[in-house]
Write an enzyme that holds these catalytic residues in place. Structure first.
Site, PDB file in Angstrom:
ATOM      1  N   GLY A  14      31.212  43.741  43.372  1.00  0.00           N
ATOM      2  CA  GLY A  14      30.077  44.531  43.871  1.00  0.00           C
ATOM      3  C   GLY A  14      29.169  45.136  42.813  1.00  0.00           C
ATOM      4  N   ARG A  36      42.167  45.149  39.579  1.00  0.00           N
ATOM      5  CA  ARG A  36      42.431  43.695  39.546  1.00  0.00           C
ATOM      6  C   ARG A  36      41.997  43.123  38.198  1.00  0.00           C
ATOM      7  NH1 ARG A  36      39.046  42.035  44.627  1.00  0.00           N
ATOM      8  NH2 ARG A  36      37.965  43.909  43.985  1.00  0.00           N
ATOM      9  N   TYR A 152      35.069  59.837  54.127  1.00  0.00           N
ATOM     10  CA  TYR A 152      34.282  59.049  53.163  1.00  0.00           C
ATOM     11  C   TYR A 152      32.996  59.801  52.819  1.00  0.00           C
ATOM     12  CZ  TYR A 152      31.463  55.491  50.949  1.00  0.00           C
ATOM     13  OH  TYR A 152      30.654  54.834  50.062  1.00  0.00           O
ATOM     14  N   LYS A 156      31.638  61.586  49.194  1.00  0.00           N
ATOM     15  CA  LYS A 156      30.361  61.259  48.536  1.00  0.00           C
ATOM     16  C   LYS A 156      29.475  62.504  48.406  1.00  0.00           C
ATOM     17  CE  LYS A 156      31.221  57.032  47.505  1.00  0.00           C
ATOM     18  NZ  LYS A 156      31.334  56.617  46.108  1.00  0.00           N
TER      19      LYS A 156
HETATM   20  P1  NDP Z   1      33.266  46.763  46.259  1.00  0.00           P
HETATM   21  O1  NDP Z   1      34.416  46.880  47.195  1.00  0.00           O
HETATM   22  O2  NDP Z   1      32.557  45.470  46.153  1.00  0.00           O
HETATM   23  O3  NDP Z   1      33.694  47.255  44.798  1.00  0.00           O
HETATM   24  C1  NDP Z   1      34.478  48.423  44.650  1.00  0.00           C
HETATM   25  C2  NDP Z   1      35.028  48.459  43.239  1.00  0.00           C
HETATM   26  O4  NDP Z   1      35.804  49.651  43.102  1.00  0.00           O
HETATM   27  C3  NDP Z   1      35.930  47.290  42.951  1.00  0.00           C
HETATM   28  O5  NDP Z   1      35.648  46.810  41.653  1.00  0.00           O
HETATM   29  C4  NDP Z   1      37.333  47.874  43.002  1.00  0.00           C
HETATM   30  O6  NDP Z   1      38.159  47.212  42.071  1.00  0.00           O
HETATM   31  C5  NDP Z   1      37.052  49.302  42.515  1.00  0.00           C
HETATM   32  N1  NDP Z   1      38.113  50.231  42.899  1.00  0.00           N
HETATM   33  C6  NDP Z   1      38.510  50.607  44.134  1.00  0.00           C
HETATM   34  N2  NDP Z   1      39.558  51.443  44.054  1.00  0.00           N
HETATM   35  C7  NDP Z   1      39.826  51.604  42.735  1.00  0.00           C
HETATM   36  C8  NDP Z   1      40.801  52.340  42.002  1.00  0.00           C
HETATM   37  N3  NDP Z   1      41.726  53.094  42.604  1.00  0.00           N
HETATM   38  N4  NDP Z   1      40.782  52.261  40.650  1.00  0.00           N
HETATM   39  C9  NDP Z   1      39.864  51.508  40.023  1.00  0.00           C
HETATM   40  N5  NDP Z   1      38.921  50.782  40.637  1.00  0.00           N
HETATM   41  C10 NDP Z   1      38.914  50.838  41.993  1.00  0.00           C
HETATM   42  O7  NDP Z   1      32.244  47.906  46.750  1.00  0.00           O
HETATM   43  P2  NDP Z   1      30.813  48.355  46.181  1.00  0.00           P
HETATM   44  O8  NDP Z   1      30.461  47.658  44.934  1.00  0.00           O
HETATM   45  O9  NDP Z   1      29.882  48.315  47.319  1.00  0.00           O
HETATM   46  O10 NDP Z   1      31.134  49.892  45.902  1.00  0.00           O
HETATM   47  C11 NDP Z   1      30.956  50.494  44.640  1.00  0.00           C
HETATM   48  C12 NDP Z   1      30.673  51.975  44.873  1.00  0.00           C
HETATM   49  O11 NDP Z   1      29.480  52.114  45.628  1.00  0.00           O
HETATM   50  C13 NDP Z   1      31.749  52.710  45.674  1.00  0.00           C
HETATM   51  O12 NDP Z   1      31.919  53.994  45.111  1.00  0.00           O
HETATM   52  C14 NDP Z   1      31.154  52.815  47.075  1.00  0.00           C
HETATM   53  O13 NDP Z   1      31.651  53.909  47.773  1.00  0.00           O
HETATM   54  C15 NDP Z   1      29.693  52.966  46.735  1.00  0.00           C
HETATM   55  N6  NDP Z   1      28.719  52.627  47.751  1.00  0.00           N
HETATM   56  C16 NDP Z   1      28.732  51.397  48.370  1.00  0.00           C
HETATM   57  C17 NDP Z   1      27.765  51.084  49.315  1.00  0.00           C
HETATM   58  C18 NDP Z   1      27.775  49.802  50.074  1.00  0.00           C
HETATM   59  O14 NDP Z   1      27.200  49.769  51.176  1.00  0.00           O
HETATM   60  N7  NDP Z   1      28.341  48.725  49.547  1.00  0.00           N
HETATM   61  C19 NDP Z   1      26.682  52.024  49.614  1.00  0.00           C
HETATM   62  C20 NDP Z   1      26.783  53.284  48.919  1.00  0.00           C
HETATM   63  C21 NDP Z   1      27.738  53.538  48.016  1.00  0.00           C
HETATM   64  P3  NDP Z   1      39.715  46.874  42.270  1.00  0.00           P
HETATM   65  O15 NDP Z   1      39.937  46.644  43.730  1.00  0.00           O
HETATM   66  O16 NDP Z   1      39.903  45.651  41.420  1.00  0.00           O
HETATM   67  O17 NDP Z   1      40.407  48.079  41.732  1.00  0.00           O
HETATM   68  C1  8X3 Z   2      28.305  53.007  51.946  1.00  0.00           C
HETATM   69  C2  8X3 Z   2      27.186  53.108  52.922  1.00  0.00           C
HETATM   70  O1  8X3 Z   2      26.590  53.680  55.334  1.00  0.00           O
HETATM   71  O2  8X3 Z   2      28.588  52.354  54.964  1.00  0.00           O
HETATM   72  O3  8X3 Z   2      28.457  54.172  51.259  1.00  0.00           O
HETATM   73  O4  8X3 Z   2      28.578  54.690  54.437  1.00  0.00           O
HETATM   74  S1  8X3 Z   2      27.772  53.493  54.478  1.00  0.00           S
END
Ligand code: NDP
Ligand code: 8X3
Length: 254
Positions: A14, A36, A152, A156
């Site tokens: 992501g 991972r 969640y 945030k």
């Molecule tokens: P993804 O699931 O694609 O990526 C999440 C990343 O976080 C992965 O690389 C995962 O790696 C890592 N992660 C999760 N738990 C842990 C942990 N305990 N230790 C270390 N790494 C961890 O999601 P996004 O890229 O979308 O999310 C990234 C951030 O953006 C998050 O904080 C999410 O809440 C936020 N966000 C996302 C939105 C969306 O709609 N996608 C919108 C707004 C905010 P691994 O599993 O290998 O540990």
């Molecule tokens: C991720 C966006 O709308 O799924 O933070 O909470 S939402």
């Protein structure tokens, strides 16, 4: 924006992976972390021709592991200029009275405590050098409520307010703090939220053009590229296909 040492949490997928590609293309030195190791190794192979990459398998919830990883960084990666606090997740969309308490714990441990640990370990070096930039990934969910957003969204909201409070503590230094609040973006996020249910995850984005991980990387690039005296405090972005809803009102059926 080049020649910086950038520490990214959650770089295996992501936003984190897209930001790694963006920073590598800009000629920066990267420390990529996530739980991972395989995706980190693939990213290292992909980006090594363009940038120096150090990967660390790291669970941000593990306070001692975070401290240990940062203390044992190789000499060339020790001077961290940019910390991208990105690792995070949502688990479930059930109402508060039905949700799994374990899921709530995991979100608090990752989104709040993990971000605290990385910040607390890396910030002293930035203050000592009187330069650095912390970029925290919050969410629209931290500013706007929605059904099932319960913990969640709460985590945030913490990220957003913590970012502002850091700015207060850092007044008088040249250390910048920025907080990004993205709306719906298509990554592995929904697959994680719905515990591997691909159909439910795909349904979140059905018929829309959501934000992409590259959109967030471009936002990060812009924030970091501002002149050193400019601090972008909070930046909220959404897909054109997403906006706010009206207040919900329950009416008795008569
Ligand atoms: P993804 O699931 O694609 O990526 C999440 C990343 O976080 C992965 O690389 C995962 O790696 C890592 N992660 C999760 N738990 C842990 C942990 N305990 N230790 C270390 N790494 C961890 O999601 P996004 O890229 O979308 O999310 C990234 C951030 O953006 C998050 O904080 C999410 O809440 C936020 N966000 C996302 C939105 C969306 O709609 N996608 C919108 C707004 C905010 P691994 O599993 O290998 O540990
Ligand atoms: C991720 C966006 O709308 O799924 O933070 O909470 S939402």
């Amino acid at each position: 924006m080049n020649g910086k040492t950038v520490f990214i949490t959650g770089a295996s997928a992501g936003f984190g992976a897209a930001c790694a590609r963006m920073f590598a293309a800009g000629g920066n030195r990267l420390i990529l972390t996530a739980r991972r190791i395989d995706p980190l190794q693939h990213l290292q192979e992909e980006l090594s021709p363009h940038a120096e990459i150090h990967i660390i398998p790291l669970d941000v919830c593990d306070r001692e592991a975070v401290q240990g990883a940062i203390e044992s960084l190789p000499e060339r990666f020790r001077t961290i200029d940019v910390l991208l606090n990105n690792a995070g997740l949502a688990l479930g969309l059930e109402p508060a009275h039905q949700v799994s308490l374990d899921d709530w714990d995991t979100m608090v441990d990752t989104n709040i405590k993990g971000l605290m640990y990385c910040t607390r370990c890396i910030l002293p070096g930035m203050v000592e050098r009187n330069r650095g930039h912390i970029i925290n990934i919050s969410s629209t969910a931290g500013a706007w409520p929605y059904p099932g957003g319960n913990v969640y969204g709460g985590t945030k909201a913490f990220v957003t307010q913590f970012s502002r409070n850091l700015r207060c503590d850092l007044l008088g230094t040249r250390v910048r703090v920025s907080c990004i609040q993205p709306g719906m973006a298509e990554t592995e996020f929904s697959k994680v939220r719905f515990k591997g249910d691909e159909a439910q995850a795909a349904n979140v984005y059905r018929g829309t053009e959501p934000l992409t991980a590259e959109d967030i990387a471009e936002t990060v690039r812009w924030i970091v590229s501002q002149p050193p005296h400019v601090n972008i405090n909070t930046l909220e972005l959404m897909s054109i296909d997403q906006t706010w809803g009206p207040f919900a009102i329950h009416r008795e059926q008569k």
